[in-house]
Write a protein that holds these residues in place. Structure first.
Motif, PDB file in Angstrom:
ATOM      1  N   ALA A  49      56.287  47.747  40.589  1.00  0.00           N
ATOM      2  CA  ALA A  49      56.136  49.734  41.233  1.00  0.00           C
ATOM      3  C   ALA A  49      57.565  49.565  42.719  1.00  0.00           C
ATOM      4  N   ARG A  50      58.548  49.773  43.137  1.00  0.00           N
ATOM      5  CA  ARG A  50      59.318  50.114  43.721  1.00  0.00           C
ATOM      6  C   ARG A  50      58.148  50.062  45.635  1.00  0.00           C
ATOM      7  N   LYS A  51      57.693  51.467  45.171  1.00  0.00           N
ATOM      8  CA  LYS A  51      56.841  51.124  46.718  1.00  0.00           C
ATOM      9  C   LYS A  51      55.881  50.232  47.179  1.00  0.00           C
ATOM     10  N   ARG A  52      55.460  50.825  47.990  1.00  0.00           N
ATOM     11  CA  ARG A  52      54.440  49.020  48.258  1.00  0.00           C
ATOM     12  C   ARG A  52      53.002  50.034  48.813  1.00  0.00           C
ATOM     13  N   ASP A  53      51.645  49.193  48.343  1.00  0.00           N
ATOM     14  CA  ASP A  53      51.203  49.487  48.501  1.00  0.00           C
ATOM     15  C   ASP A  53      50.443  49.613  49.851  1.00  0.00           C
ATOM     16  N   LYS A  54      48.473  50.203  50.268  1.00  0.00           N
ATOM     17  CA  LYS A  54      48.721  50.107  51.462  1.00  0.00           C
ATOM     18  C   LYS A  54      48.746  48.927  53.204  1.00  0.00           C
ATOM     19  N   ALA A  55      48.490  47.803  52.237  1.00  0.00           N
ATOM     20  CA  ALA A  55      49.142  46.314  53.390  1.00  0.00           C
ATOM     21  C   ALA A  55      50.377  46.304  52.927  1.00  0.00           C
ATOM     22  N   GLY A  56      51.828  46.971  52.889  1.00  0.00           N
ATOM     23  CA  GLY A  56      52.621  46.478  53.176  1.00  0.00           C
ATOM     24  C   GLY A  56      52.909  46.435  52.078  1.00  0.00           C
ATOM     25  N   ASN A  57      52.662  45.176  50.835  1.00  0.00           N
ATOM     26  CA  ASN A  57      52.681  44.768  49.871  1.00  0.00           C
ATOM     27  C   ASN A  57      53.231  45.155  48.579  1.00  0.00           C
ATOM     28  N   ARG A  58      54.207  44.040  47.870  1.00  0.00           N
ATOM     29  CA  ARG A  58      54.805  44.443  46.661  1.00  0.00           C
ATOM     30  C   ARG A  58      53.990  44.764  45.283  1.00  0.00           C
ATOM     31  N   PHE A  59      53.628  45.170  44.594  1.00  0.00           N
ATOM     32  CA  PHE A  59      52.720  45.829  43.650  1.00  0.00           C
ATOM     33  C   PHE A  59      52.753  46.002  42.236  1.00  0.00           C
ATOM     34  N   GLY A  60      52.533  45.839  40.866  1.00  0.00           N
ATOM     35  CA  GLY A  60      52.153  46.155  40.187  1.00  0.00           C
ATOM     36  C   GLY A  60      51.354  46.239  38.469  1.00  0.00           C
ATOM     37  N   PHE A  61      51.342  46.168  37.523  1.00  0.00           N
ATOM     38  CA  PHE A  61      49.965  46.558  36.229  1.00  0.00           C
ATOM     39  C   PHE A  61      50.835  46.213  35.666  1.00  0.00           C
ATOM     40  N   VAL A  62      49.897  45.069  34.550  1.00  0.00           N
ATOM     41  CA  VAL A  62      50.070  44.220  33.747  1.00  0.00           C
ATOM     42  C   VAL A  62      49.346  44.919  32.302  1.00  0.00           C
ATOM     43  N   SER A  63      49.686  44.460  30.919  1.00  0.00           N
ATOM     44  CA  SER A  63      48.228  45.275  30.385  1.00  0.00           C
ATOM     45  C   SER A  63      48.706  44.084  29.375  1.00  0.00           C
ATOM     46  N   PHE A  64      47.208  43.736  28.794  1.00  0.00           N
ATOM     47  CA  PHE A  64      47.095  42.588  28.390  1.00  0.00           C
ATOM     48  C   PHE A  64      46.263  43.158  26.741  1.00  0.00           C
ATOM     49  N   LEU A  65      46.727  42.627  25.422  1.00  0.00           N
ATOM     50  CA  LEU A  65      45.593  42.773  24.549  1.00  0.00           C
ATOM     51  C   LEU A  65      44.660  41.924  24.152  1.00  0.00           C
ATOM     52  N   ASP A  66      43.758  42.406  24.126  1.00  0.00           N
ATOM     53  CA  ASP A  66      41.936  40.990  23.310  1.00  0.00           C
ATOM     54  C   ASP A  66      41.677  41.276  24.465  1.00  0.00           C
ATOM     55  N   VAL A  67      41.703  40.820  25.757  1.00  0.00           N
ATOM     56  CA  VAL A  67      41.224  40.451  26.732  1.00  0.00           C
ATOM     57  C   VAL A  67      39.807  39.952  26.706  1.00  0.00           C
ATOM     58  N   LYS A  68      39.415  38.594  26.441  1.00  0.00           N
ATOM     59  CA  LYS A  68      37.719  38.165  26.034  1.00  0.00           C
ATOM     60  C   LYS A  68      36.788  38.007  27.661  1.00  0.00           C
ATOM     61  N   ASP A  69      37.150  37.832  28.016  1.00  0.00           N
ATOM     62  CA  ASP A  69      36.764  37.737  29.901  1.00  0.00           C
ATOM     63  C   ASP A  69      37.515  38.001  30.805  1.00  0.00           C
ATOM     64  N   SER A  70      37.632  39.264  30.700  1.00  0.00           N
ATOM     65  CA  SER A  70      37.861  39.532  32.334  1.00  0.00           C
ATOM     66  C   SER A  70      38.216  39.395  33.544  1.00  0.00           C
ATOM     67  N   LYS A  71      36.751  38.324  33.782  1.00  0.00           N
ATOM     68  CA  LYS A  71      36.614  37.753  34.508  1.00  0.00           C
ATOM     69  C   LYS A  71      37.490  36.177  34.720  1.00  0.00           C
ATOM     70  N   ASP A  72      36.873  35.883  33.848  1.00  0.00           N
ATOM     71  CA  ASP A  72      38.100  34.737  33.709  1.00  0.00           C
ATOM     72  C   ASP A  72      39.755  35.131  33.843  1.00  0.00           C
ATOM     73  N   LEU A  73      39.950  36.068  33.717  1.00  0.00           N
ATOM     74  CA  LEU A  73      41.830  36.644  33.428  1.00  0.00           C
ATOM     75  C   LEU A  73      41.837  36.530  34.769  1.00  0.00           C
ATOM     76  N   ILE A  74      41.333  38.058  35.425  1.00  0.00           N
ATOM     77  CA  ILE A  74      40.924  37.713  37.072  1.00  0.00           C
ATOM     78  C   ILE A  74      41.348  36.598  37.767  1.00  0.00           C
ATOM     79  N   ARG A  75      40.606  35.951  37.484  1.00  0.00           N
ATOM     80  CA  ARG A  75      40.317  34.089  38.562  1.00  0.00           C
ATOM     81  C   ARG A  75      40.973  33.564  38.432  1.00  0.00           C
TER      82      ARG A  75
END
Length: 401
Positions: A49-75
């Motif tokens: 995104a071109r806008k910022r989050d509440k802390a003023g940081n740049r952010f975005g979204f990523v979509s993954f297919l067939d994730v087995k363990d979302s906690k491991d992915l986030i880690r």
């Protein structure tokens, strides 16, 4: 309505895990982010995104297919650094809104230039050429520094090709499982398989042929609580991680608990070796824990500990040297049955002269030591010695006569 975004097919939508990622460095686009996290899973789409989050940081979204363990992915994402920025991530509360992520890529030819310029996101496009002549190199952009050396590797390079299909890359669930890999392997397929440490919680287990590797793979997937992932080696790319032993100082005495120490350590990666301090320790000035990190940069940071509207500084530094775990060795076989011969024994070998046969009905004079009464034993030994002396004297007398 004109320009409405197409819906994502239901069979695709159900397979998607959408991840919110923030603390992205300045001037980095989706192509750079995708190259960093591509090994973590199958990316369906991504945008920043071109806008910022509440802390003023740049952010975005990523979509993954067939994730087995979302906690491991986030880690793994949270352990990733781009330049001097460590990424922060969590699973998004929503998945896809009417195909917004794929709309530009799928309909790029249908949209006018004015429509594209009006969009408020900087999306990843397959035809984007970010690195052109005269600009910084790819490596420079990844690290955020000028003058970083770039090494070009030929497309023909492919190490360990002879192991394709004959080896398994195993990621263990924790440090204890990693240290026990030889024992686990021996339980599944005794006497076969070679283990090589890859770093972090991962090992390469190679076999003589493809059938043995596949047999191990099938059997290992039935073992619970030991492996977090198992992949047949085909030359694919795996995420990088390593073990780091970190030292923490500055804890106020009233907050010096194992739980608080572990909470500080978890800010740097997955904890694989928790704090083991005790209130009776002679030295309470510092403590150590082990974490799993996703980059090669040494940890040396200050952390603010917040408690009752007060803040305390904790200094965290990584110990020098590589931390390689000590693997448990497979113990030699124990032969409980006397009829079973040990390997490499010679035919006709007899038991040692001083061996005590395992026989519960053995005579008293060869009773096992544990069963002997000390007082009775010495009395019997003395009486036998006297009898033996008298017997020899009698025999000598008869010979003289």
């Amino acid at each position: 309505m004109t320009g409405r975004k197409p819906n994502i097919p239901a069979n695709i939508l159900s397979r998607i895990t959408k991840v919110f990622i923030t603390n992205l460095p300045e001037k980095y686009n989706g192509n750079v982010l995708s190259d960093f996290i591509r090994s973590y899973g199958d990316i369906y789409d991504l945008y920043i995104a071109r806008k910022r989050d509440k802390a003023g940081n740049r952010f975005g979204f990523v979509s993954f297919l067939d994730v087995k363990d979302s906690k491991d992915l986030i880690r793994m994402i949270c352990n990733t650094r781009i330049g001097d920025c460590r990424l922060k991530a969590n699973v998004a509360r929503f998945t896809l809104e009417e195909g917004e992520i794929r709309s530009e890529r799928d309909n790029s030819n249908k949209q006018s230039n004015s429509q594209k310029e009006a969009r408020k996101v900087d999306r990843m496009g397959p035809s984007t050429d970010t690195f052109v002549n005269g600009t910084r190199s790819y490596s420079d952009m990844l690290t955020g520094r000028e003058g970083v050396k770039t090494v070009v590797v030929g497309n023909h390079v492919s190490a360990f090709m002879e192991m394709h299909g004959k080896a398994v890359v195993a990621r263990m669930i924790d440090l204890e499982a990693l240290k026990s890999i030889h024992l686990i392997l021996n339980d599944i397929c005794p006497g076969v398989g070679k283990v090589q440490y890859l770093g972090g919680l991962s090992v390469l287990i190679s076999f003589e042929d493809n059938s043995m590797a596949n047999s191990f793979l099938e059997a290992a997937r039935e073992v619970l609580g030991r492996f977090s992932s198992l992949d047949l080696w085909q030359g694919q790319t795996f995420s990088f991680d390593r073990l780091a032993r970190i030292k923490m100082v500055g804890f106020p005495l009233h907050l010096l608990t194992k739980e608080v120490i572990d909470s500080v350590g978890s800010a740097f990666g997955k904890i694989v070796h928790r704090a083991v301090r005790s209130d009776s320790d002679d030295d309470l000035s510092h403590d150590y824990i082990g974490v799993l990190v996703g980059d090669g940069k040494r940890i040396c940071e200050e952390v603010k500990l917040s408690w009752r509207d007060r803040k305390f500084s904790i200094w965290v530094s990584e110990e020098s040297g590589e931390w390689v775990p000590e693997f448990y060795k497979v113990p030699p076989p124990v032969y409980e049955d006397d009829s079973e011969e040990a390997p490499n024994s010679l035919e006709g070998d007899s038991a040692p002269d001083n061996a005590v046969p395992e026989n519960t009905s053995c005579p008293e004079f060869i009773a096992p030591v544990a069963d002997r009464d000390p007082e009775t034993f010495w009395l019997r030994s003395l009486s036998r010695g006297i009898c033996l002396t008298l017997g020899m004297g009698l025999m000598l007398t008869r010979t003289i006569l």
